[in-house]
Scaffold this motif. Sequence first.
Motif, PDB file in Angstrom:
ATOM      1  N   PRO A  29       0.742  -1.213  -0.001  1.00 16.77           N
ATOM      2  CA  PRO A  29      -0.131  -0.075   0.081  1.00 16.77           C
ATOM      3  C   PRO A  29       0.651   1.432   0.003  1.00 16.77           C
ATOM      4  CG  PRO A  29      -0.234  -1.244   2.079  1.00 16.77           C
ATOM      5  CD  PRO A  29       0.485  -1.774   1.109  1.00 16.77           C
ATOM      6  N   LEU A  30       2.120   1.241   0.574  1.00 15.43           N
ATOM      7  CA  LEU A  30       2.979   2.602   0.730  1.00 15.43           C
ATOM      8  C   LEU A  30       3.419   2.819  -0.751  1.00 15.43           C
ATOM      9  CD1 LEU A  30       4.164   4.547   2.490  1.00 15.43           C
ATOM     10  CD2 LEU A  30       6.095   2.973   2.849  1.00 15.43           C
ATOM     11  N   ALA A  48       1.933  15.343   0.384  1.00 14.96           N
ATOM     12  CA  ALA A  48       1.984  14.109   0.902  1.00 14.96           C
ATOM     13  C   ALA A  48       2.860  13.165   0.163  1.00 14.96           C
ATOM     14  CB  ALA A  48       0.388  13.834   0.900  1.00 14.96           C
ATOM     15  N   ASN A  49       2.771  13.386  -1.208  1.00  8.82           N
ATOM     16  CA  ASN A  49       4.084  12.463  -1.879  1.00  8.82           C
ATOM     17  C   ASN A  49       5.459  12.875  -1.225  1.00  8.82           C
ATOM     18  OD1 ASN A  49       5.921  12.313  -4.589  1.00  8.82           O
ATOM     19  ND2 ASN A  49       4.131  10.708  -4.271  1.00  8.82           N
ATOM     20  N   LYS A  50       5.866  14.067  -1.078  1.00  8.09           N
ATOM     21  CA  LYS A  50       7.174  14.322  -0.780  1.00  8.09           C
ATOM     22  C   LYS A  50       7.334  14.126   0.584  1.00  8.09           C
ATOM     23  CE  LYS A  50       8.192  16.527  -4.366  1.00  8.09           C
ATOM     24  NZ  LYS A  50       9.244  16.098  -5.378  1.00  8.09           N
ATOM     25  N   GLN A  54      10.220  11.087   1.482  1.00  2.99           N
ATOM     26  CA  GLN A  54      11.142  11.407   2.107  1.00  2.99           C
ATOM     27  C   GLN A  54      11.451  10.325   3.268  1.00  2.99           C
ATOM     28  OE1 GLN A  54      13.445  13.806   1.159  1.00  2.99           O
ATOM     29  NE2 GLN A  54      14.788  13.263   2.755  1.00  2.99           N
ATOM     30  N   LEU A  55      10.165  10.066   3.999  1.00  3.17           N
ATOM     31  CA  LEU A  55      10.362   9.079   4.834  1.00  3.17           C
ATOM     32  C   LEU A  55      10.873   7.729   4.400  1.00  3.17           C
ATOM     33  CD1 LEU A  55       7.123   9.757   6.775  1.00  3.17           C
ATOM     34  CD2 LEU A  55       9.323  10.268   7.514  1.00  3.17           C
ATOM     35  N   VAL A  56      10.345   7.428   3.202  1.00  7.86           N
ATOM     36  CA  VAL A  56      10.914   5.965   2.574  1.00  7.86           C
ATOM     37  C   VAL A  56      12.296   6.234   2.573  1.00  7.86           C
ATOM     38  CG1 VAL A  56      10.751   4.576   0.687  1.00  7.86           C
ATOM     39  CG2 VAL A  56       8.735   5.287   1.659  1.00  7.86           C
ATOM     40  N   ASN A  57      13.016   7.257   1.694  1.00 10.48           N
ATOM     41  CA  ASN A  57      14.353   7.590   1.429  1.00 10.48           C
ATOM     42  C   ASN A  57      15.311   7.336   2.732  1.00 10.48           C
ATOM     43  OD1 ASN A  57      13.509   7.996  -1.287  1.00 10.48           O
ATOM     44  ND2 ASN A  57      13.666  10.034  -1.083  1.00 10.48           N
ATOM     45  N   VAL A  58      14.859   8.060   3.813  1.00 12.79           N
ATOM     46  CA  VAL A  58      15.608   8.326   5.073  1.00 12.79           C
ATOM     47  C   VAL A  58      15.595   6.711   5.660  1.00 12.79           C
ATOM     48  CG1 VAL A  58      15.252   8.949   7.653  1.00 12.79           C
ATOM     49  CG2 VAL A  58      15.026  10.503   5.723  1.00 12.79           C
ATOM     50  N   PRO A  98      10.269   0.064   3.328  1.00  3.11           N
ATOM     51  CA  PRO A  98      10.554   1.010   2.459  1.00  3.11           C
ATOM     52  C   PRO A  98      11.342   0.559   1.222  1.00  3.11           C
ATOM     53  CG  PRO A  98      11.977   1.035   4.565  1.00  3.11           C
ATOM     54  CD  PRO A  98      11.129   0.159   4.756  1.00  3.11           C
ATOM     55  N   PHE A  99      12.174  -0.662   1.338  1.00  2.00           N
ATOM     56  CA  PHE A  99      12.841  -1.337   0.309  1.00  2.00           C
ATOM     57  C   PHE A  99      11.807  -1.885  -0.686  1.00  2.00           C
ATOM     58  CE2 PHE A  99      14.553  -5.057  -1.476  1.00  2.00           C
ATOM     59  CZ  PHE A  99      15.831  -4.258  -2.123  1.00  2.00           C
ATOM     60  N   PHE A 100      10.760  -2.371  -0.239  1.00  2.00           N
ATOM     61  CA  PHE A 100       9.847  -3.067  -0.981  1.00  2.00           C
ATOM     62  C   PHE A 100       8.901  -1.999  -1.601  1.00  2.00           C
ATOM     63  CE2 PHE A 100       5.571  -5.280  -1.165  1.00  2.00           C
ATOM     64  CZ  PHE A 100       5.973  -6.392  -2.499  1.00  2.00           C
ATOM     65  N   ALA A 101       8.647  -0.971  -0.943  1.00  2.00           N
ATOM     66  CA  ALA A 101       7.752   0.028  -1.478  1.00  2.00           C
ATOM     67  C   ALA A 101       8.248   0.623  -2.604  1.00  2.00           C
ATOM     68  CB  ALA A 101       7.434   1.061  -0.292  1.00  2.00           C
ATOM     69  N   ARG A 102       9.519   0.902  -2.604  1.00  2.00           N
ATOM     70  CA  ARG A 102      10.223   1.579  -3.636  1.00  2.00           C
ATOM     71  C   ARG A 102      10.064   0.717  -5.114  1.00  2.00           C
ATOM     72  NH1 ARG A 102      10.072   6.980  -4.115  1.00  2.00           N
ATOM     73  NH2 ARG A 102      11.226   7.945  -2.182  1.00  2.00           N
ATOM     74  N   LEU A 103      10.406  -0.661  -4.673  1.00  2.00           N
ATOM     75  CA  LEU A 103      10.142  -1.516  -5.796  1.00  2.00           C
ATOM     76  C   LEU A 103       8.740  -1.883  -6.287  1.00  2.00           C
ATOM     77  CD1 LEU A 103      12.046  -4.663  -4.468  1.00  2.00           C
ATOM     78  CD2 LEU A 103      12.826  -2.720  -6.282  1.00  2.00           C
ATOM     79  N   VAL A 104       7.701  -1.614  -5.400  1.00  2.00           N
ATOM     80  CA  VAL A 104       6.377  -1.589  -5.782  1.00  2.00           C
ATOM     81  C   VAL A 104       5.948  -0.420  -6.591  1.00  2.00           C
ATOM     82  CG1 VAL A 104       3.885  -1.415  -4.883  1.00  2.00           C
ATOM     83  CG2 VAL A 104       5.624  -2.960  -3.813  1.00  2.00           C
ATOM     84  N   GLU A 105       6.664   0.851  -6.101  1.00  2.00           N
ATOM     85  CA  GLU A 105       6.109   2.058  -7.040  1.00  2.00           C
ATOM     86  C   GLU A 105       7.060   1.916  -8.309  1.00  2.00           C
ATOM     87  OE1 GLU A 105       7.544   6.636  -6.695  1.00  2.00           O
ATOM     88  OE2 GLU A 105       8.667   5.366  -5.465  1.00  2.00           O
TER      89      GLU A 105
END
Length: 236
Positions: A29-30, A48-50, A54-58, A98-105
Amino acid sequence: MQPLLTQACRDTFYMVGWSALVAVAGGLPLGILLVLTDRGGLLSNTVANKVVGQLVNVARSMPFIILMIALMGFTRWITGTTIGRDAAIVPLAIGAIPFFARLVETAVREVDGGLVEAVQAMGGNTWTVVRKVLVPESLPSLVSSTTTTIVALIGYSAMAGTVGAGGLGDIAIRYGYQRFETQLMWITVAILAVVISLIQFAGDCTARALYRRGGRSSPAPALRFLKAATAGSRTA
């Protein structure tokens, strides 16, 4: 040696399995949210996107060993301890989300925008677009992303063994390195290599099967939705 390795394999599978489930449940979902709130998305919201991005990147930029130490208080609050396989699941899952969230994105962005527009034109809302288009159309890529995440978690679980989390990493450190049993250390390395190879092979086969089934054997879920909507409008 055999009982040690057997228990270590069980501990590794236990930690990786549960943390992978949590990572998929939280990262899916993230990652979709990052796509929907992006500029031009269905729920376009730059602020909201930023913030989420940013939280995912950190979280992704933090080394796992530091993450384990930083989350010791939270881990103790959740599990009642900071050592053992149950305690290791907490930082493993939080580090993998967050690792999986970026792959999902990345996977969801590959979906054809024309299908999204067509479903919207037929009256589909945001939830319908996500359920009928974004997730089904990106499913092969999502399977590959899940495989990549599981492989990464196996590496993280071995690192967690350095702080008493158990598993193959703990065996390699305590017996292979600290007690100079080099043979045992190389056996654990070989086991990890075999397990990772099998998981990668299974993930690749599953992704290819889904791709072939979606592309040749049956119409895509989005197309089935459009056909059903068109048939309903004609009947009306």
